[in-house]
Design a protein around this motif. Structure first.
Motif, PDB file in Angstrom:
ATOM      1  N   VAL A  62       7.163   3.190 -29.197  1.00 11.65           N
ATOM      2  CA  VAL A  62       7.016   2.220 -30.267  1.00 11.65           C
ATOM      3  C   VAL A  62       7.985   1.237 -29.962  1.00 11.65           C
ATOM      4  N   LEU A  63       7.318  -0.187 -29.973  1.00 13.48           N
ATOM      5  CA  LEU A  63       7.945  -1.453 -30.377  1.00 13.48           C
ATOM      6  C   LEU A  63       7.710  -1.799 -31.617  1.00 13.48           C
ATOM      7  N   CYS A  64       8.671  -1.924 -32.466  1.00 10.08           N
ATOM      8  CA  CYS A  64       8.315  -1.967 -33.819  1.00 10.08           C
ATOM      9  C   CYS A  64       9.037  -3.552 -34.205  1.00 10.08           C
ATOM     10  N   GLU A  65       8.251  -4.481 -34.950  1.00  4.41           N
ATOM     11  CA  GLU A  65       8.642  -5.769 -35.451  1.00  4.41           C
ATOM     12  C   GLU A  65      10.291  -5.786 -35.985  1.00  4.41           C
ATOM     13  N   LYS A  66      10.860  -6.778 -36.185  1.00  2.00           N
ATOM     14  CA  LYS A  66      11.742  -6.667 -36.713  1.00  2.00           C
ATOM     15  C   LYS A  66      11.522  -7.294 -38.373  1.00  2.00           C
ATOM     16  N   PRO A  67      12.447  -6.680 -39.268  1.00  2.00           N
ATOM     17  CA  PRO A  67      13.471  -5.747 -38.971  1.00  2.00           C
ATOM     18  C   PRO A  67      12.797  -4.273 -38.876  1.00  2.00           C
ATOM     19  N   LEU A  68      13.581  -3.713 -38.197  1.00  2.00           N
ATOM     20  CA  LEU A  68      13.195  -2.226 -38.023  1.00  2.00           C
ATOM     21  C   LEU A  68      12.700  -1.410 -39.103  1.00  2.00           C
ATOM     22  N   ALA A  69      13.372  -1.617 -40.102  1.00  2.00           N
ATOM     23  CA  ALA A  69      13.326  -0.996 -41.297  1.00  2.00           C
ATOM     24  C   ALA A  69      13.397  -1.690 -42.345  1.00  2.00           C
ATOM     25  N   MET A  70      13.321  -0.970 -43.688  1.00  3.32           N
ATOM     26  CA  MET A  70      13.639  -1.577 -45.115  1.00  3.32           C
ATOM     27  C   MET A  70      15.253  -1.499 -45.405  1.00  3.32           C
ATOM     28  N   GLU A  77      16.159   7.382 -39.830  1.00  2.00           N
ATOM     29  CA  GLU A  77      15.292   8.425 -39.789  1.00  2.00           C
ATOM     30  C   GLU A  77      14.342   8.095 -38.666  1.00  2.00           C
ATOM     31  N   MET A  78      14.179   6.796 -38.278  1.00  2.62           N
ATOM     32  CA  MET A  78      13.044   6.493 -37.347  1.00  2.62           C
ATOM     33  C   MET A  78      13.724   6.771 -35.974  1.00  2.62           C
ATOM     34  N   ALA A  79      15.295   6.354 -35.702  1.00  2.00           N
ATOM     35  CA  ALA A  79      15.740   6.586 -34.570  1.00  2.00           C
ATOM     36  C   ALA A  79      15.834   8.126 -34.319  1.00  2.00           C
ATOM     37  N   ASN A  80      16.265   8.771 -35.077  1.00  2.00           N
ATOM     38  CA  ASN A  80      16.269  10.305 -35.007  1.00  2.00           C
ATOM     39  C   ASN A  80      14.807  10.804 -34.684  1.00  2.00           C
ATOM     40  N   ALA A  81      13.899  10.371 -35.218  1.00  2.00           N
ATOM     41  CA  ALA A  81      12.416  11.018 -34.812  1.00  2.00           C
ATOM     42  C   ALA A  81      12.450  10.526 -33.546  1.00  2.00           C
ATOM     43  N   ALA A  82      12.721   9.384 -33.023  1.00  2.00           N
ATOM     44  CA  ALA A  82      12.562   8.906 -31.448  1.00  2.00           C
ATOM     45  C   ALA A  82      13.247  10.100 -30.502  1.00  2.00           C
ATOM     46  N   GLN A  83      14.270  10.064 -30.684  1.00  2.00           N
ATOM     47  CA  GLN A  83      15.173  10.964 -30.089  1.00  2.00           C
ATOM     48  C   GLN A  83      14.767  12.307 -29.991  1.00  2.00           C
ATOM     49  N   LEU A  87      11.030   9.690 -27.100  1.00  2.00           N
ATOM     50  CA  LEU A  87      10.330   8.787 -26.979  1.00  2.00           C
ATOM     51  C   LEU A  87      11.190   7.482 -27.062  1.00  2.00           C
ATOM     52  N   HIS A  88      10.657   6.311 -26.662  1.00  2.00           N
ATOM     53  CA  HIS A  88      11.347   5.163 -26.891  1.00  2.00           C
ATOM     54  C   HIS A  88      11.135   4.498 -28.119  1.00  2.00           C
ATOM     55  N   LEU A  89      12.105   3.733 -28.692  1.00  2.00           N
ATOM     56  CA  LEU A  89      11.749   3.215 -30.022  1.00  2.00           C
ATOM     57  C   LEU A  89      12.591   1.790 -29.897  1.00  2.00           C
ATOM     58  N   MET A  90      12.119   0.696 -29.815  1.00  2.00           N
ATOM     59  CA  MET A  90      12.939  -0.750 -29.905  1.00  2.00           C
ATOM     60  C   MET A  90      12.499  -1.547 -31.049  1.00  2.00           C
ATOM     61  N   GLU A  91      13.502  -2.326 -31.501  1.00  2.00           N
ATOM     62  CA  GLU A  91      12.958  -3.406 -32.541  1.00  2.00           C
ATOM     63  C   GLU A  91      12.738  -4.618 -31.594  1.00  2.00           C
ATOM     64  N   PRO A 248      18.987  -0.781 -28.334  1.00  2.00           N
ATOM     65  CA  PRO A 248      18.718   0.420 -28.696  1.00  2.00           C
ATOM     66  C   PRO A 248      18.720   0.837 -29.976  1.00  2.00           C
ATOM     67  N   PRO A 249      17.959   2.082 -30.646  1.00  2.00           N
ATOM     68  CA  PRO A 249      17.850   2.083 -32.184  1.00  2.00           C
ATOM     69  C   PRO A 249      19.105   2.169 -32.792  1.00  2.00           C
TER      70      PRO A 249
END
Length: 270
Positions: A62-70, A77-83, A87-91, A248-249
């Motif tokens: 997942v490449l997610c637009e900024k801001p990563l979250a609210m 939570e999102m960072a932990n799910a990626a780990q 899988l890779h997660l980047m803002e 990195p997340p």
């Protein structure tokens, strides 16, 4: 490549401009597509967490637009799910990939003070950025840039002071202008400013012990280097080569923590 939108006509219009793109019937259809390895999530801020978690659960990077979250809790939570999924997660902080600002930050030595500014005018009432129920507001939309830049140079603040100015005429009012002062453990300070009610204004200033440096248009430089392309190429390389993403997340979580502190410090602002 596959494209999906809430508005199928918009998706088809975009798909028609790219012969290699397929138009999916829904977001879920993209997540179910075994030929899709990674997704880009440019949805409104309140949907970042939901669709990032769903994409990761479906086995997509997942490449997610900024801001990563609210907030930082969602980002963690999102960072932990990626780990957990491996899988890779980047803002999608595209500005951090531009050679111009990278060279500027690398050339900073012994900074005492940082000033980061990002503002422009928003006048369309239906713009999601002017609706708090959709995660709007100057802090999350452009303040995230100014805080990111200050932290990139100075590290993590230990004190935060802030004020908001809200549009009192709207029931779904958002922060229209944000001003914050950050103090850092070694004594340096940063002033960050973000606004939806100004002429277009961007700037980054760093005062060092021996000199002061200025960079105009630090967040959306308009030259031959395309920040978005550089960001996507970097993320794709991380996916294909299975190497860490450049943002990195953990960095995104840290940025969200400071945004949360600014929001808390500004409570009671008119």
């Amino acid at each position: 490549m596959s494209i999906a939108s809430r508005d199928q006509d918009r998706a088809r219009e975009l798909g028609a401009k790219h012969s290699f793109a397929r138009v999916a019937e829904s977001y879920d259809a993209i997540l179910e597509d075994r030929e899709v390895d990674a997704v880009y999530i440019p949805l409104v801020n309140t949907l970042h967490r939901e669709w990032t978690l769903r994409a990761l659960a479906a086995g997509k990077h997942v490449l997610c637009e900024k801001p990563l979250a609210m907030n930082a809790a969602e980002a963690e939570e999102m960072a932990n799910a990626a780990q957990h999924e491996g899988l890779h997660l980047m803002e999608a902080f595209m500005y951090r990939f531009h050679p111009r600002i990278r060279a500027f930050v690398e050339d900073v030595h012994d900074p005492l003070y940082v000033e980061a500014r990002f503002g422009f005018g928003l006048t369309r009432p239906l713009d999601y950025r002017l609706q708090s129920s959709l995660g709007g507001g100057a802090l999350l939309d452009v303040g995230c840039y100014t805080v990111s830049a200050a932290r990139w140079i100075l590290g993590e603040p230990d004190e935060v002071f802030a004020k908001f100015r809200r549009d009192a005429s709207s029931e779904d009012a958002v922060d229209m202008t944000v001003t914050a002062l950050l103090h850092f453990p070694a004594g340096a300070t940063a002033s960050v400013w973000a606004s939806f009610e100004s002429p277009e204004e961007q700037g980054l200033m760093v005062v060092e012990r021996e000199r002061a440096q200025h960079l105009e248009l630090p967040f959306s430089s308009r030259d031959s280097d395309n920040s978005y392309q550089l960001m996507v190429e970097s993320f794709a390389a991380s996916v294909f080569e299975d190497r860490p993403v450049e943002i990195p997340p953990s960095e995104s979580v840290a940025n969200m923590k400071v945004l949360d502190q600014i929001r808390e410090a500004a409570k009671g602002s008119p």
